[in-house]
Design a protein around this motif. Structure first.
Motif, mmCIF file in Angstrom:
data_model
loop_
_atom_site.group_PDB
_atom_site.id
_atom_site.type_symbol
_atom_site.label_atom_id
_atom_site.label_comp_id
_atom_site.label_asym_id
_atom_site.label_seq_id
_atom_site.Cartn_x
_atom_site.Cartn_y
_atom_site.Cartn_z
ATOM 1 N N ALA A 36 1.255 35.160 26.427
ATOM 2 C CA ALA A 36 2.125 35.868 27.133
ATOM 3 C C ALA A 36 3.421 36.303 25.984
ATOM 4 C CB ALA A 36 2.413 36.019 27.917
ATOM 5 N N THR A 37 3.850 37.652 25.879
ATOM 6 C CA THR A 37 5.166 36.859 24.927
ATOM 7 C C THR A 37 6.303 37.834 25.803
ATOM 8 O OG1 THR A 37 4.799 39.591 24.787
ATOM 9 C CG2 THR A 37 3.979 38.096 23.075
ATOM 10 N N GLY A 38 7.497 37.796 25.569
ATOM 11 C CA GLY A 38 9.308 38.045 26.445
ATOM 12 C C GLY A 38 9.246 36.526 25.786
ATOM 13 N N ALA A 39 10.711 36.536 26.497
ATOM 14 C CA ALA A 39 11.519 35.617 27.234
ATOM 15 C C ALA A 39 11.420 34.588 27.398
ATOM 16 C CB ALA A 39 12.900 35.397 27.132
ATOM 17 N N THR A 40 10.426 35.290 28.713
ATOM 18 C CA THR A 40 10.156 33.749 29.591
ATOM 19 C C THR A 40 9.295 32.421 28.980
ATOM 20 O OG1 THR A 40 9.904 35.406 31.427
ATOM 21 C CG2 THR A 40 8.976 33.438 31.776
ATOM 22 N N PRO A 41 8.400 32.476 28.505
ATOM 23 C CA PRO A 41 7.155 31.442 27.692
ATOM 24 C C PRO A 41 8.046 31.417 26.556
ATOM 25 C CG PRO A 41 6.108 33.743 27.075
ATOM 26 C CD PRO A 41 7.653 34.171 27.974
ATOM 27 N N SER A 80 7.311 43.384 17.125
ATOM 28 C CA SER A 80 5.680 43.365 16.789
ATOM 29 C C SER A 80 5.545 41.311 17.550
ATOM 30 C CB SER A 80 4.831 43.124 15.880
ATOM 31 O OG SER A 80 5.148 41.896 14.930
ATOM 32 N N TYR A 81 4.404 41.423 18.424
ATOM 33 C CA TYR A 81 3.958 40.737 19.302
ATOM 34 C C TYR A 81 3.444 39.614 18.287
ATOM 35 C CZ TYR A 81 5.826 42.829 23.730
ATOM 36 O OH TYR A 81 6.236 43.217 24.535
ATOM 37 N N VAL A 82 2.973 40.145 17.396
ATOM 38 C CA VAL A 82 2.736 39.625 16.118
ATOM 39 C C VAL A 82 3.640 38.489 15.726
ATOM 40 C CG1 VAL A 82 1.285 39.452 13.706
ATOM 41 C CG2 VAL A 82 0.214 41.071 15.553
ATOM 42 N N LEU A 134 1.585 34.571 32.495
ATOM 43 C CA LEU A 134 2.064 35.487 32.136
ATOM 44 C C LEU A 134 3.689 35.673 32.724
ATOM 45 C CD1 LEU A 134 0.205 37.137 34.914
ATOM 46 C CD2 LEU A 134 -0.595 37.740 32.950
ATOM 47 N N GLY A 135 4.271 36.580 32.302
ATOM 48 C CA GLY A 135 5.873 37.074 33.426
ATOM 49 C C GLY A 135 5.584 37.786 33.407
ATOM 50 N N ILE A 136 6.884 38.684 34.805
ATOM 51 C CA ILE A 136 7.041 39.139 34.916
ATOM 52 C C ILE A 136 7.985 40.398 34.448
ATOM 53 C CG2 ILE A 136 7.702 38.717 36.594
ATOM 54 C CD1 ILE A 136 6.465 40.082 38.228
ATOM 55 N N GLY A 137 7.516 41.646 34.354
ATOM 56 C CA GLY A 137 8.642 43.144 33.911
ATOM 57 C C GLY A 137 9.413 43.180 35.085
ATOM 58 N N ARG A 138 10.675 43.882 35.122
ATOM 59 C CA ARG A 138 11.495 44.451 36.624
ATOM 60 C C ARG A 138 10.798 45.046 37.232
ATOM 61 N NH1 ARG A 138 16.748 44.913 36.434
ATOM 62 N NH2 ARG A 138 16.899 45.905 34.245
ATOM 63 N N GLY A 140 7.494 44.418 37.509
ATOM 64 C CA GLY A 140 6.601 44.715 38.101
ATOM 65 C C GLY A 140 5.157 44.612 37.300
ATOM 66 N N HIS A 141 5.469 44.641 36.408
ATOM 67 C CA HIS A 141 3.881 44.885 35.346
ATOM 68 C C HIS A 141 4.181 43.506 34.901
ATOM 69 C CE1 HIS A 141 7.243 45.507 31.186
ATOM 70 N NE2 HIS A 141 6.836 44.294 32.022
ATOM 71 N N ILE A 142 2.574 43.148 34.824
ATOM 72 C CA ILE A 142 2.410 41.910 33.675
ATOM 73 C C ILE A 142 0.931 42.501 32.776
ATOM 74 C CG2 ILE A 142 2.257 40.414 36.253
ATOM 75 C CD1 ILE A 142 -0.911 41.727 36.792
ATOM 76 N N GLY A 143 1.296 41.888 31.314
ATOM 77 C CA GLY A 143 0.955 42.371 30.642
ATOM 78 C C GLY A 143 2.146 43.653 30.475
ATOM 79 N N PHE A 144 1.981 44.903 29.899
ATOM 80 C CA PHE A 144 1.995 46.188 30.058
ATOM 81 C C PHE A 144 1.220 46.514 31.196
ATOM 82 C CE2 PHE A 144 4.401 45.402 26.004
ATOM 83 C CZ PHE A 144 5.520 45.536 26.446
ATOM 84 N N ASN A 145 0.980 45.878 32.130
ATOM 85 C CA ASN A 145 0.534 47.097 33.152
ATOM 86 C C ASN A 145 1.276 47.179 34.175
ATOM 87 O OD1 ASN A 145 -2.575 46.633 33.026
ATOM 88 N ND2 ASN A 145 -1.851 44.669 32.838
ATOM 89 N N LYS A 204 17.863 37.196 37.366
ATOM 90 C CA LYS A 204 17.354 38.552 37.972
ATOM 91 C C LYS A 204 16.055 38.755 38.016
ATOM 92 C CE LYS A 204 15.941 39.195 33.018
ATOM 93 N NZ LYS A 204 16.537 39.659 31.624
ATOM 94 N N LYS A 205 14.583 38.081 37.510
ATOM 95 C CA LYS A 205 13.461 37.612 38.103
ATOM 96 C C LYS A 205 13.356 37.803 40.160
ATOM 97 C CE LYS A 205 12.118 39.030 34.117
ATOM 98 N NZ LYS A 205 10.973 38.164 33.999
ATOM 99 N N ALA A 206 14.786 37.708 41.149
ATOM 100 C CA ALA A 206 14.473 37.322 42.226
ATOM 101 C C ALA A 206 13.699 38.136 43.236
ATOM 102 C CB ALA A 206 16.033 36.508 43.058
HETATM 103 C C1 GLP Z 1 8.083 42.353 28.185
HETATM 104 C C2 GLP Z 1 6.083 41.773 27.600
HETATM 105 C C3 GLP Z 1 5.674 41.028 29.589
HETATM 106 C C4 GLP Z 1 6.726 40.729 29.552
HETATM 107 C C5 GLP Z 1 7.834 40.962 30.622
HETATM 108 C C6 GLP Z 1 9.003 40.172 30.333
HETATM 109 O O1 GLP Z 1 7.400 43.609 28.731
HETATM 110 N N1 GLP Z 1 5.413 42.461 27.893
HETATM 111 O O2 GLP Z 1 4.463 40.487 28.997
HETATM 112 O O3 GLP Z 1 6.342 39.944 31.198
HETATM 113 O O4 GLP Z 1 8.253 41.633 28.881
HETATM 114 O O5 GLP Z 1 9.595 39.388 29.481
HETATM 115 P P1 GLP Z 1 10.750 38.454 29.290
HETATM 116 O O6 GLP Z 1 10.500 37.180 29.644
HETATM 117 O O7 GLP Z 1 11.115 38.720 28.419
HETATM 118 O O8 GLP Z 1 11.614 38.880 30.747
#
Ligand code: GLP
Length: 244
Positions: A36-41, A80-82, A134-138, A140-145, A204-206
């Motif tokens: 996964a990408t984003g700040a979380t991992p 890019s996520y690459v 996985l991270g989670i978007g605000r 409630g998305h996982i990945g970009f679902n 902010k994720k609580a």
């Molecule tokens: C993006 C990614 C998600 C990620 C989310 C949260 O939308 N596609 O996979 O979980 O951001 O990002 P962050 O970890 O920066 O809060």
């Protein structure tokens, strides 16, 4: 599990990934990782790099599949996520770049369905993902679902939620520069992983974590689908867990 801080939680997740890689090495098998990408991992990847440099953890037997990529998106773009994966992990370890898979943001629209089917097939042919982080978007998305995603969805082109684009605006220098679409593994793709680890830190994720863990299962908050799986663990820091 709830950890004292993001660092401790990240070390735990990196340790789990390293254990899978080593176990597979001992069996002369590939480890298949869903990333996964984003700040979380970011700190998870930093720890994996440290384990490589200081403790000899090799990634030669590792095959990776990233969750998602913006669309359209060239691999060389800073956002890019690459680029993200190269900067945070792949450029610092001994992985064979042929073993790295990230959805291709440069495809023509009409090429996307076949690409997505092939992405699913590659994962399946390897015996599935050993672990998906996985991270989670605000939203409630996982990945970009995003909200509205079906529980059996596969890898596909999706439209990003307005809140997701606002949250990404900083990376792109304004919301209008954030792509409106993305290619993402589906909820169904994620569900097939042998282990799923959802990480979240900070205050902010609580509220979204409360909905994801305790809320009614609904396509309005795609992460609630994870309540249906026995293979999921939520790894939280105290702040992200503060409303539970
Ligand atoms: C993006 C990614 C998600 C990620 C989310 C949260 O939308 N596609 O996979 O979980 O951001 O990002 P962050 O970890 O920066 O809060």
């Amino acid at each position: 599990s709830v950890f004292e801080n993001p660092k401790a939680a990240s070390l735990h997740v990196a340790g789990r990934i390293a254990a899978i890689i080593r176990k597979k090495q001992d069996a002369a098998e590939h480890a298949v990782l869903g990333l996964a990408t984003g700040a979380t991992p970011v700190a998870v990847y930093a720890e994996l790099v440290r384990l490589h440099k200081e403790e000899g953890l090799s990634f030669k037997n590792v095959i990776t599949f990233n969750l998602d990529e913006y669309y359209p998106m060239g691999p060389d773009a800073a956002q890019s996520y690459v680029s993200f994966m190269n900067d945070n992990l792949f450029d610092h370890i001994d992985i064979d770049k042929n073993n790295v898979h990230i959805p291709d943001g440069t495809l023509k629209l009409e090429e996307i369905p076949a690409f997505c089917l092939a992405y699913e097939k590659k994962i399946g042919d390897l015996g599935g993902l050993d672990i998906q982080i996985l991270g989670i978007g605000r939203t409630g998305h996982i990945g970009f679902n995003e909200p509205g995603s079906a529980p059996n969805s596969g890898t596909r082109l999706v439209t990003l939620d307005d809140l997701t684009r606002r949250d990404a605006a900083r990376d792109f220098g304004g919301k209008s520069f954030v792509p409106t679409k993305a290619i993402t593994m589906g909820i169904g793709t994620i569900f097939k992983a042998k282990e799923i680890v959802l990480m979240a830190w900070n205050r902010k994720k609580a509220s979204i974590i409360k909905k994801a863990v305790e809320g009614e299962i609904s396509s309005e908050v795609p992460a609630t689908y994870l309540q249906l799986s026995d293979n999921v663990e939520f790894i939280l820091d105290k702040d992200a867990a503060s409303l539970l």
